[in-house]
Design a protein around this motif. Sequence first.
Motif: not given
Length: 59
Positions: A16-38
């Motif tokens: 859920n967090k990754m979806t929210d962050v990706a929609m707000e900041k983009g799928f390739t944002s550092p935060e989205s990538v970090s959440i995706s890796q975790e």
Amino acid sequence: MCAADKLLKRIEYLRNKMTDVAMEKGFTSPESVSISQELDKLLNLYESMKHTKNRKKVK
């Protein structure tokens, strides 16, 4: 609550967090990538736990 249940709750939270962050900041944002890796690590751990549990049942 067992370890697998806790892990599943964390996985759902991160999805859920990754979806929210990706929609707000983009799928390739550092935060989205970090959440995706975790999330990937936790999904791999969960699959490993399931595999181990199933092997014990077979024996």
